[in-house]
Design a protein around this motif. Sequence first.
Motif, PDB file in Angstrom:
ATOM      1  N   SER A  69       2.884   7.325 -14.100  1.00 45.83           N
ATOM      2  CA  SER A  69       2.195   6.134 -13.605  1.00 45.83           C
ATOM      3  C   SER A  69       2.723   4.871 -14.281  1.00 45.83           C
ATOM      4  CB  SER A  69       0.684   6.261 -13.836  1.00 45.83           C
ATOM      5  OG  SER A  69       0.138   7.331 -13.086  1.00 45.83           O
ATOM      6  N   CYS A  70       3.062   4.973 -15.564  1.00 47.14           N
ATOM      7  CA  CYS A  70       3.628   3.826 -16.280  1.00 47.14           C
ATOM      8  C   CYS A  70       4.990   3.438 -15.703  1.00 47.14           C
ATOM      9  CB  CYS A  70       3.768   4.146 -17.769  1.00 47.14           C
ATOM     10  SG  CYS A  70       2.213   4.182 -18.679  1.00 47.14           S
ATOM     11  N   ILE A  71       5.822   4.440 -15.444  1.00 47.66           N
ATOM     12  CA  ILE A  71       7.136   4.169 -14.851  1.00 47.66           C
ATOM     13  C   ILE A  71       6.963   3.545 -13.469  1.00 47.66           C
ATOM     14  CG2 ILE A  71       9.271   5.226 -14.011  1.00 47.66           C
ATOM     15  CD1 ILE A  71       8.926   7.364 -16.186  1.00 47.66           C
ATOM     16  N   TRP A  72       6.032   4.096 -12.697  1.00 48.11           N
ATOM     17  CA  TRP A  72       5.743   3.563 -11.364  1.00 48.11           C
ATOM     18  C   TRP A  72       5.272   2.107 -11.445  1.00 48.11           C
ATOM     19  CZ3 TRP A  72       0.851   1.985  -9.675  1.00 48.11           C
ATOM     20  CH2 TRP A  72       0.736   1.710  -8.300  1.00 48.11           C
ATOM     21  N   ALA A  73       4.333   1.821 -12.345  1.00 49.37           N
ATOM     22  CA  ALA A  73       3.816   0.459 -12.493  1.00 49.37           C
ATOM     23  C   ALA A  73       4.907  -0.503 -12.951  1.00 49.37           C
ATOM     24  CB  ALA A  73       2.647   0.449 -13.494  1.00 49.37           C
ATOM     25  N   LEU A  74       5.765  -0.052 -13.871  1.00 44.98           N
ATOM     26  CA  LEU A  74       6.871  -0.873 -14.355  1.00 44.98           C
ATOM     27  C   LEU A  74       7.814  -1.243 -13.213  1.00 44.98           C
ATOM     28  CD1 LEU A  74       8.306  -1.963 -17.005  1.00 44.98           C
ATOM     29  CD2 LEU A  74       9.674   0.112 -16.888  1.00 44.98           C
ATOM     30  N   VAL A  75       8.166  -0.257 -12.384  1.00 50.87           N
ATOM     31  CA  VAL A  75       9.092  -0.494 -11.273  1.00 50.87           C
ATOM     32  C   VAL A  75       8.466  -1.409 -10.224  1.00 50.87           C
ATOM     33  CG1 VAL A  75      10.323   0.621  -9.370  1.00 50.87           C
ATOM     34  CG2 VAL A  75      10.322   1.673 -11.640  1.00 50.87           C
ATOM     35  N   ILE A  76       7.202  -1.157  -9.875  1.00 51.14           N
ATOM     36  CA  ILE A  76       6.527  -1.983  -8.876  1.00 51.14           C
ATOM     37  C   ILE A  76       6.439  -3.441  -9.344  1.00 51.14           C
ATOM     38  CG2 ILE A  76       4.313  -2.419  -7.731  1.00 51.14           C
ATOM     39  CD1 ILE A  76       5.899  -0.144  -6.520  1.00 51.14           C
ATOM     40  N   ALA A  77       6.123  -3.642 -10.620  1.00 49.86           N
ATOM     41  CA  ALA A  77       6.007  -5.000 -11.153  1.00 49.86           C
ATOM     42  C   ALA A  77       7.344  -5.730 -11.106  1.00 49.86           C
ATOM     43  CB  ALA A  77       5.477  -4.947 -12.586  1.00 49.86           C
ATOM     44  N   ILE A  78       8.429  -5.017 -11.406  1.00 50.33           N
ATOM     45  CA  ILE A  78       9.760  -5.634 -11.342  1.00 50.33           C
ATOM     46  C   ILE A  78      10.138  -5.943  -9.897  1.00 50.33           C
ATOM     47  CG2 ILE A  78      12.220  -5.246 -11.758  1.00 50.33           C
ATOM     48  CD1 ILE A  78      11.475  -3.621 -14.216  1.00 50.33           C
ATOM     49  N   LEU A  79       9.841  -5.009  -8.988  1.00 52.88           N
ATOM     50  CA  LEU A  79      10.205  -5.194  -7.585  1.00 52.88           C
ATOM     51  C   LEU A  79       9.475  -6.376  -6.950  1.00 52.88           C
ATOM     52  CD1 LEU A  79      10.364  -1.521  -6.240  1.00 52.88           C
ATOM     53  CD2 LEU A  79      12.263  -3.071  -6.711  1.00 52.88           C
ATOM     54  N   MET A  80       8.310  -6.726  -7.491  1.00 59.49           N
ATOM     55  CA  MET A  80       7.577  -7.865  -6.952  1.00 59.49           C
ATOM     56  C   MET A  80       8.358  -9.166  -7.044  1.00 59.49           C
ATOM     57  SD  MET A  80       3.580  -7.425  -8.043  1.00 59.49           S
ATOM     58  CE  MET A  80       2.484  -6.359  -7.104  1.00 59.49           C
TER      59      MET A  80
ATOM     60  N   SER B 113       0.816  -1.220   0.000  1.00 65.33           N
ATOM     61  CA  SER B 113       0.000   0.000   0.000  1.00 65.33           C
ATOM     62  C   SER B 113       0.850   1.271   0.000  1.00 65.33           C
ATOM     63  CB  SER B 113      -0.937   0.002   1.216  1.00 65.33           C
ATOM     64  OG  SER B 113      -0.190  -0.065   2.426  1.00 65.33           O
ATOM     65  N   GLN B 114       2.059   1.210   0.550  1.00 64.97           N
ATOM     66  CA  GLN B 114       2.905   2.403   0.568  1.00 64.97           C
ATOM     67  C   GLN B 114       3.290   2.857  -0.835  1.00 64.97           C
ATOM     68  OE1 GLN B 114       6.248   1.556   3.121  1.00 64.97           O
ATOM     69  NE2 GLN B 114       5.056   1.827   5.004  1.00 64.97           N
ATOM     70  N   SER B 115       3.294   1.936  -1.783  1.00 63.52           N
ATOM     71  CA  SER B 115       3.641   2.313  -3.152  1.00 63.52           C
ATOM     72  C   SER B 115       2.607   3.281  -3.726  1.00 63.52           C
ATOM     73  CB  SER B 115       3.747   1.069  -4.036  1.00 63.52           C
ATOM     74  OG  SER B 115       2.509   0.376  -4.095  1.00 63.52           O
ATOM     75  N   ILE B 116       1.344   3.162  -3.305  1.00 65.71           N
ATOM     76  CA  ILE B 116       0.307   4.093  -3.753  1.00 65.71           C
ATOM     77  C   ILE B 116       0.607   5.498  -3.235  1.00 65.71           C
ATOM     78  CG2 ILE B 116      -2.127   4.682  -3.605  1.00 65.71           C
ATOM     79  CD1 ILE B 116      -1.669   2.341  -5.384  1.00 65.71           C
ATOM     80  N   ILE B 117       1.036   5.574  -1.980  1.00 67.75           N
ATOM     81  CA  ILE B 117       1.388   6.877  -1.401  1.00 67.75           C
ATOM     82  C   ILE B 117       2.549   7.493  -2.156  1.00 67.75           C
ATOM     83  CG2 ILE B 117       2.186   8.038   0.692  1.00 67.75           C
ATOM     84  CD1 ILE B 117       0.785   5.865   2.307  1.00 67.75           C
ATOM     85  N   ILE B 118       3.520   6.663  -2.529  1.00 67.39           N
ATOM     86  CA  ILE B 118       4.664   7.158  -3.292  1.00 67.39           C
ATOM     87  C   ILE B 118       4.208   7.745  -4.623  1.00 67.39           C
ATOM     88  CG2 ILE B 118       6.772   6.459  -4.511  1.00 67.39           C
ATOM     89  CD1 ILE B 118       7.218   4.402  -2.302  1.00 67.39           C
ATOM     90  N   LEU B 119       3.290   7.061  -5.304  1.00 70.52           N
ATOM     91  CA  LEU B 119       2.783   7.563  -6.579  1.00 70.52           C
ATOM     92  C   LEU B 119       2.093   8.908  -6.399  1.00 70.52           C
ATOM     93  CD1 LEU B 119       2.163   7.249  -9.586  1.00 70.52           C
ATOM     94  CD2 LEU B 119       0.108   5.958  -8.953  1.00 70.52           C
ATOM     95  N   ILE B 120       1.279   9.029  -5.361  1.00 68.34           N
ATOM     96  CA  ILE B 120       0.577  10.296  -5.107  1.00 68.34           C
ATOM     97  C   ILE B 120       1.576  11.427  -4.870  1.00 68.34           C
ATOM     98  CG2 ILE B 120      -0.959  11.499  -3.504  1.00 68.34           C
ATOM     99  CD1 ILE B 120      -2.389   8.836  -3.047  1.00 68.34           C
ATOM    100  N   LEU B 121       2.607  11.154  -4.075  1.00 64.59           N
ATOM    101  CA  LEU B 121       3.620  12.174  -3.797  1.00 64.59           C
ATOM    102  C   LEU B 121       4.364  12.583  -5.070  1.00 64.59           C
ATOM    103  CD1 LEU B 121       5.114  10.844  -0.427  1.00 64.59           C
ATOM    104  CD2 LEU B 121       3.523  12.743  -0.763  1.00 64.59           C
ATOM    105  N   ILE B 122       4.650  11.602  -5.925  1.00 67.39           N
ATOM    106  CA  ILE B 122       5.330  11.904  -7.192  1.00 67.39           C
ATOM    107  C   ILE B 122       4.452  12.785  -8.072  1.00 67.39           C
ATOM    108  CG2 ILE B 122       6.195  10.904  -9.346  1.00 67.39           C
ATOM    109  CD1 ILE B 122       7.097   8.490  -7.737  1.00 67.39           C
ATOM    110  N   GLN B 123       3.180  12.444  -8.174  1.00 70.51           N
ATOM    111  CA  GLN B 123       2.262  13.221  -9.004  1.00 70.51           C
ATOM    112  C   GLN B 123       2.118  14.642  -8.480  1.00 70.51           C
ATOM    113  OE1 GLN B 123       1.477  11.934 -11.738  1.00 70.51           O
ATOM    114  NE2 GLN B 123       0.321  10.049 -11.671  1.00 70.51           N
TER     115      GLN B 123
END
Length: 240
Positions: free
Chosen positions: A71-82, A24-34
């Motif tokens: 958001s695409c960069i964020w999703a790409l990084v999150i998917a790799i980190l999984m 869930s913290q990754s969502i907060i990171i995305l919001i802060l980036i935006q």
Amino acid sequence: MSLNEISFSQIVLNQVKWKMKAYSQSIIILILIQITVSILFSGGNITMGGGFNEVNINIHYYTLDSYIILSCIWALVIAILMQTNGYRHDDYAVITTRYTASLANVIVLFVYSFIATIISFMTLYILIALIQVVGNIAVMKEYTLFEFVHFGLAFFIILLAASIGYLIGSIFKLSKGLGILMVVLAVIFTAILNVQPEALLVNFFFNTGYLSFMLKALFTCILLFVSSIFILSRKEVNRR
């Protein structure tokens, strides 16, 4: 022997709930980036200006492009980190196999891509509202501020980035040597044929209408996710 039997769907659902909380913290990171991009770069707006008889007019165009790219960069990084060890250890918290863990990851990426799409739209809306209220600047809409077609396009673009990232992470998880080899071959292939991968992707997905793009994107995402699950199923998860 246990008298409690847990179905396959219950196992996947439990893992999805666990992973949604764990990541869930990754969502907060995305919001802060935006928000940061909105403050520092005004949402990546394009400025045009002109003047006549001592009257200057500046026109600012605000679009979703920069938010969708982030958001695409964020999703790409999150998917790799999984696929990294730190995230993979979360699988040990619940009953799991590599197949159910991968399927749960895919569902989480679908949900997170949907949330990222909402965040991208909401950030633009908030920016426009602040411009009107704080800056006292008139805003003219070139099209309807919200359309389900645009939302669907943004969602599938982000989901494509997530599926590509998940496949990349899966390949490197199976074999780092294989992952590096595929990257080297892709670079060589691009250099020899003198092609731009992004141009090929744009031509493939966007050379027809919106519906065609969404169907192509959905099929591609399913293909990439299924390939990732197949690759990861070759490695079993053991409880610790």
